[in-house]
Design an enzyme around this catalytic site. Structure first.
Site, PDB file in Angstrom:
ATOM      1  N   CYS A 386      -3.088  16.751  60.687  1.00  0.00           N
ATOM      2  CA  CYS A 386      -4.510  16.973  60.400  1.00  0.00           C
ATOM      3  C   CYS A 386      -5.073  18.042  61.344  1.00  0.00           C
ATOM      4  O   CYS A 386      -4.821  19.219  61.143  1.00  0.00           O
ATOM      5  CB  CYS A 386      -5.282  15.660  60.490  1.00  0.00           C
ATOM      6  SG  CYS A 386      -6.918  15.725  59.715  1.00  0.00           S
ATOM      7  N   HIS A 512      -2.058  12.399  56.824  1.00  0.00           N
ATOM      8  CA  HIS A 512      -1.652  11.538  57.936  1.00  0.00           C
ATOM      9  C   HIS A 512      -0.411  10.737  57.549  1.00  0.00           C
ATOM     10  O   HIS A 512      -0.517   9.577  57.114  1.00  0.00           O
ATOM     11  CB  HIS A 512      -2.791  10.591  58.306  1.00  0.00           C
ATOM     12  CG  HIS A 512      -3.942  11.252  58.984  1.00  0.00           C
ATOM     13  ND1 HIS A 512      -4.063  11.322  60.349  1.00  0.00           N
ATOM     14  CD2 HIS A 512      -5.024  11.900  58.476  1.00  0.00           C
ATOM     15  CE1 HIS A 512      -5.170  11.971  60.663  1.00  0.00           C
ATOM     16  NE2 HIS A 512      -5.777  12.341  59.551  1.00  0.00           N
ATOM     17  N   GLU A 514       1.690   9.220  59.298  1.00  0.00           N
ATOM     18  CA  GLU A 514       1.916   8.021  60.114  1.00  0.00           C
ATOM     19  C   GLU A 514       1.409   6.758  59.434  1.00  0.00           C
ATOM     20  O   GLU A 514       1.901   5.649  59.698  1.00  0.00           O
ATOM     21  CB  GLU A 514       1.248   8.176  61.487  1.00  0.00           C
ATOM     22  CG  GLU A 514      -0.266   8.134  61.506  1.00  0.00           C
ATOM     23  CD  GLU A 514      -0.956   9.471  61.271  1.00  0.00           C
ATOM     24  OE1 GLU A 514      -2.153   9.600  61.601  1.00  0.00           O
ATOM     25  OE2 GLU A 514      -0.289  10.389  60.743  1.00  0.00           O
TER      26      GLU A 514
END
Length: 550
Positions: A386, A512, A514
């Site tokens: 990001c 994102h 993750e």
């Protein structure tokens, strides 16, 4: 679904006492794992007592990371633990707050739904709390709802009353689990049960009798201590569960299973189910605790590194990458402002990879840019997420493409080269909460790119949380100097991923990744990034090639 004695949904409510941060989320998620591995359909929910509608406008340094679901809900970080443990994607319905509950009730009042009646905490607020729990029952055998905060907090009272009423309404189909603390007083050389007794007594004053006590402790609870706790709290001794500190959170389900917590819970519900198969969890724990292929050192340079919870999903995704490659991932959290204050980015020579995570605001940006420049010029594997992608674009524009003064419109509205700009759909937005580009979006990967090779698919779906994007007016200038746009939105209008083909491993993601990583299957980007770091750690020549394998 496995056969049970009843097809009706069961409900488990998890509360906490004595002090905060005991790990209710991990405890709830671990119980969820055990029940899911027994064949039950399980979901988890967080009931948060703060008045914000969601945590989207809260500082990560105050509340930790904002976890984003597939449907674009900005939620508590505990939902990340839930998703990672039970390996399921959750939604807006899995997280509610006092603010959201009150907004729903007030909107109903304004529509005239309560004409002639006074709107009160009981029954209107508590009814909405119960509704938010009950809506998850459809399609699930067990709903586990964690109540945020600590028993005794004034803001938690409506939730405690709501779950008390819920238990009264559904009877034995609901039970309460209370997480508490049994401290060890070193001067006396004793474990003290009094805080637990007081906490349970306070809970019982709200009308709630816990069936299970999960006791956080630094020392083993012997049977006499468990019996003492059970006797003072009206809990079956089999329901007093020891929660010792463990080396990895993924060990908690194994510890709970060792004490047969899931057996006790099912017996309370009058249910039977096959024993859980935790072979894969055992393998995960073994790889985290005793990896066979050494260690990989990763530097995370970001804005909120004072509080690791601000990057909880990043931390866990890196660990997942380590599980994939059977290496230990050693993470150092480095505030980007330290670089601005004089820390030489050459310190990165001691690491095997650099990760720059997301964030908002101008503070620390130049430190991130300096770290990224060092990684680019010295072939250090780099993953930007990001804001990390945006800083990588700014750095490349300034130092490779020759666009002096290049910056993000977010930080410098007078920049001659705003290579990062506000998204078109964001230009007329004036409110902050819940208005970013949120949730899951599809992207198309460029053929021949490293990113395409990492994902092994021409199209991907990733979760987003941002307002700014790569300025399309500068795509040609950046591409001409060697930056590759490895993924774009399906209509080609938004840059989703960038990479540098002449670098061993250099990828930025606007999304994102993750948020979708799991201990059982690391996200491809994190698995590949850690793999590249492992190759660098081993002193090999081609991290790009070796990083492809799991």
């Amino acid at each position: 679904m496995i056969p049970t004695q009843s097809d009706q949904t069961r409900y488990i409510f998890v509360t906490g006492g004595v002090v905060s941060s005991l790990g209710k989320g991990i405890a709830a998620a671990s119980l969820g794992v055990l029940l899911k591995e027994r064949g039950l359909r399980v979901t988890l929910q967080k009931l948060d007592p703060y008045i914000n509608v969601d945590p989207g406008t809260l500082s990560p340094l105050q509340h930790g990371e904002v976890f984003v679901t597939e449907d674009g809900a900005e939620t508590d970080l505990d939902l990340g633990h839930y998703e990672r443990f039970i390996d399921a994607s959750l939604s807006q319905e899995n997280n509610t707050t006092t603010g959201r509950i009150y907004r729903t009730v007030i909107d109903s009042e304004r529509r005239g739904d309560y004409l002639g009646r006074t709107v009160q905490v009981i029954p209107h607020i508590t009814d909405e709390i119960k509704r938010s729990v009950r809506v998850l029952g459809e399609g699930h055998d067990v709903v586990i709802s964690e109540v945020g905060g600590t028993v005794g907090d004034i803001e938690s009272l409506p939730f405690l009353e709501g779950i008390r009423q819920f238990r009264q309404e559904v009877g034995s189909r609901a039970l309460h689990v209370h997480l508490t603390l049994v401290p060890y007083i070193s001067a006396a050389g004793e474990l003290k049960t009094k805080p637990t007794q007081h906490s349970v007594r306070e809970l019982m004053q709200t009308g709630i009798q816990p069936a299970v006590l999960i006791c956080r402790t630094e020392h083993h609870l012997d049977e006499p201590i468990k019996a003492k706790i059970a006797g003072f709290t009206n809990v079956d001794p089999a329901g007093v569960i020891e929660a010792l500190d463990v080396e990895t959170i993924y060990e908690v389900p194994l510890e709970f299973r060792r004490q047969r917590l899931d057996d006790f819970v099912l017996s309370c519900f009058g249910m039977t189910a096959p024993a859980p198969d935790l072979t894969h969890w055992t393998r995960i724990v073994e790889r985290v605790k005793s990896p066979s292929r050494g260690a990989v050192k990763i530097a995370v340079v970001g804005k909120y590194t004072e509080l690791v919870d601000a990057y909880k999903s990043v931390e866990q995704a890196l660990i997942h990458g380590g599980i994939t490659h059977d290496v230990r991932v050693e993470i150092d959290w480095i505030g980007s402002e330290r670089i601005e204050e004089g820390l030489d980015p050459a310190f990165l020579a001691d690491y095997h990879g650099l990760l720059v995570p997301g964030g908002f605001g101008e503070r620390g940006i130049e430190g991130m840019i300096a770290a990224i420049r060092w990684a680019r010029e010295n072939d250090l594997p780099f993953l930007g997420i990001c804001l990390g992608l945006q800083c990588a674009v700014i750095e490349f524009a300034r130092n490779v493409a020759g666009l002096e003064g290049a910056h993000s419109f977010e930080f410098d509205k007078e920049s001659p080269h705003p290579v990062i700009c506000l998204m078109d759909e964001q230009r007329n937005i004036t409110t902050k909460g819940g208005t970013m580009r949120l949730g899951s979006y599809e992207a198309r990967l460029t053929a021949g790119s490293l990113s395409r090779e990492v994902f092994g698919s021409p199209e991907i779906t990733e979760r987003h949380r941002h307002r700014y994007e790569v300025n399309n007016d500068y795509r040609s200038a950046l591409k001409e100097k060697g930056m590759a746009f490895a993924a774009t939105s399906l209509d080609g209008k938004l840059v989703e991923m960038i990479e540098l083909p002449n670098h061993p491993w250099f990828i930025g993601s606007q999304a994102h990744p993750e948020l979708k990583s799991r201990p059982t299957r690391a996200h491809p980007l994190f698995a590949s990034f850690v793999g590249a770091g492992a190759v660098r750690a081993a002193g090999l020549d081609s991290p790009k090639t070796a990083a492809m394998g799991a």
